[in-house]
Design an enzyme around this catalytic site. Structure first.
Site, short mmCIF file in Angstrom:
data_model
loop_
_atom_site.label_atom_id
_atom_site.label_comp_id
_atom_site.label_asym_id
_atom_site.label_seq_id
_atom_site.Cartn_x
_atom_site.Cartn_y
_atom_site.Cartn_z
N SER A 110 0.86 -1.20 0.14
CA SER A 110 0.18 -0.03 -0.09
C SER A 110 0.79 1.32 0.12
O SER A 110 1.68 1.36 0.74
CB SER A 110 -0.97 0.04 1.20
OG SER A 110 -1.48 1.30 1.38
N TYR A 136 -2.39 6.03 -5.15
CA TYR A 136 -3.50 6.61 -5.21
C TYR A 136 -2.85 7.60 -5.91
O TYR A 136 -1.62 8.19 -5.84
CB TYR A 136 -3.93 7.25 -3.82
CG TYR A 136 -4.80 6.15 -3.10
CD1 TYR A 136 -5.91 5.96 -3.37
CD2 TYR A 136 -4.06 5.58 -2.16
CE1 TYR A 136 -6.53 4.75 -2.52
CE2 TYR A 136 -4.50 4.68 -1.20
CZ TYR A 136 -6.10 4.28 -1.62
OH TYR A 136 -6.80 3.48 -0.80
N THR A 162 -5.31 2.47 -7.71
CA THR A 162 -6.69 2.15 -6.91
C THR A 162 -7.64 3.52 -7.77
O THR A 162 -7.19 4.69 -7.65
CB THR A 162 -6.69 2.43 -5.51
OG1 THR A 162 -5.98 1.36 -5.07
CG2 THR A 162 -7.98 2.60 -5.10
N LYS A 244 -7.18 -1.02 -10.18
CA LYS A 244 -7.90 -1.71 -9.14
C LYS A 244 -8.97 -1.09 -8.64
O LYS A 244 -9.21 0.01 -8.22
CB LYS A 244 -6.97 -1.93 -7.93
CG LYS A 244 -7.40 -2.54 -6.51
CD LYS A 244 -6.38 -2.62 -5.43
CE LYS A 244 -6.75 -3.22 -4.15
NZ LYS A 244 -7.93 -2.37 -3.49
N HIS A 268 -12.98 -2.83 -2.88
CA HIS A 268 -12.14 -2.26 -1.71
C HIS A 268 -12.60 -2.97 -0.47
O HIS A 268 -12.57 -1.97 0.76
CB HIS A 268 -12.45 -0.68 -1.63
CG HIS A 268 -11.09 0.18 -1.18
ND1 HIS A 268 -10.53 1.07 -2.02
CD2 HIS A 268 -10.59 0.36 -0.12
CE1 HIS A 268 -9.63 1.83 -1.36
NE2 HIS A 268 -9.43 1.17 -0.33
#
Length: 376
Positions: A110, A136, A162, A244, A268
């Site tokens: 992440s 992100y 994402t 994603k 998510h």
């Protein structure tokens, strides 16, 4: 010295974590959007799929190897990106990375990691197990670009962008708890305090009935994103770019048109829009739309080897586990994650044998049947 508990299923790791983690961390990890209907459906949907076993197939040797983005791994069970893992264990993301290497599988880090991109890479030197970075797109494009470049320089082999978080879903437990990252931890990939801290600088914003993380997303993450920004990430990255958060055939086709290298079917973890469909319920729709032009992966609700088998039968190249990794990490760090992965891999091996499949390519749509789906 107290004896370690004896676990026989992934549910046992979860029960242990519920008794061990503090409320702030536990609720952050387990919570979903609103009434958490989608959280529950992610698991329940697998129960509406039955396996059609074939017999007399000589299953004395089972091979579970697959490739993801051209890289071989030992099995189709991979590690999804989960944020702030050092709330679960002091070694956090480094422990998870070492476990992924021991199991020779893919891990997605992440970008909201509590350990930096570089430190996670350094914890697994000379490893051939693939590491990808979840990304992100920040309002600060230079910060976003630096994350991509740092991942490439550190040996990460793909970017998982994402695309389902222009704003944070309404997570009631985090609102009630006024979620904050513990004071000894930061978002380790950022030196800028505005990006590194969650719930401190945003305390005033969080006071108006939001969690610290919701305030962080509103202040940092760009809600204007469109498909042209996926192409921007592609132009920056020298490694494959996946998206994603795809749940429909329409978006799957747009993703392929945008030139992505793979799709992760994901809601998510049920944390964005409640009553969104379970990922396994839309996997086949997405795979049909993609028509084998890119690899399709799935996360959400996978808890059994039979779940993995069903996802592969419906078209997934591999699956990614999120919360089970956190529960295992909180139990016993790196060894806990290895133990959990061993367990679900053995369940998949047994399912394949009992279904008459000796390698992953043997698993086909004919091995599963969908039962009638109830209304949500």
């Amino acid at each position: 010295m107290a004896a370690q508990p004896s676990f026989v299923s992934l549910d046992d790791f979860e029960k242990h974590a519920y008794a061990r983690l503090d409320r702030n961390a536990l609720d952050y990890y387990r919570s979903g959007a609103q009434d958490m209907i989608t959280v529950r459906e992610n698991q329940r949907a697998f129960d509406r799929i039955v396996v059609r076993p074939r017999v007399l197939r000589d299953v004395s040797t089972i091979d579970m190897q697959v490739t993801v983005q051209g890289q071989p791994i030992s099995s189709p069970i991979c590690i999804a990106p989960t944020a702030m893992q050092r709330m679960a264990h002091p070694e956090g993301e480094c422990a998870t990375a070492r476990a992924s290497v021991r199991k020779d599988t893919c891990m997605i880090l992440s970008s909201w990691s509590t350990t930096s991109i570089e430190d996670v890479a350094a914890s697994t030197p000379n490893s051939h197990a693939p590491k990808w970075l979840q990304l992100y797109i920040y309002k600060d494009r230079e910060a976003t670009k630096r994350l991509i470049e740092r991942a490439q320089d550190s040996g990460y082999t793909a970017i998982a962008l994402t695309v389902d978080t222009p704003f944070l879903g309404r997570r009631l437990a985090d609102i009630r708890n006024r979620f904050q990252l513990p004071p000894h931890l930061t978002m380790a990939n950022f030196s800028d305090q505005g990006k590194a801290q969650v719930g401190k600088a945003d305390a005033a914003s969080a006071a108006d009935n939001a969690s610290g993380l919701a305030a962080y997303v509103a202040s940092q993450i760009d809600p204007t994103l469109s498909w042209k920004h996926v192409q921007w990430v592609k132009s920056v990255a020298r490694i494959p770019v996946l998206v994603k958060g795809i749940l429909t055939a329409e978006d799957a086709r747009l993703a392929v048109d945008a030139g992505v290298d793979g799709i992760i079917v994901s809601n998510h973890g049920g944390r964005q829009i409640d009553t969104a469909p379970a990922t396994i319920d839309v996997l086949e729709e997405v795979c049909r739309a993609v028509a084998s032009r890119v690899e399709v992966y799935l996360d959400g609700g996978v808890r059994r080897g039979t779940d993995v088998f069903k996802a592969l039968a419906l078209g997934a190249t591999a699956v990614f586990l999120g919360r089970p990794v956190l529960w295992a990490l909180s139990y016993n760090g790196e060894d806990g994650v290895v133990e959990m992965l061993d367990m679900i891999n053995e369940e998949l091996r047994l399912t394949m044998a009992l279904a008459g499949c000796v390698n992953i390519s043997d698993i086909s749509r004919n091995h599963v049947r969908m039962l009638a789906q109830p209304r949500l």
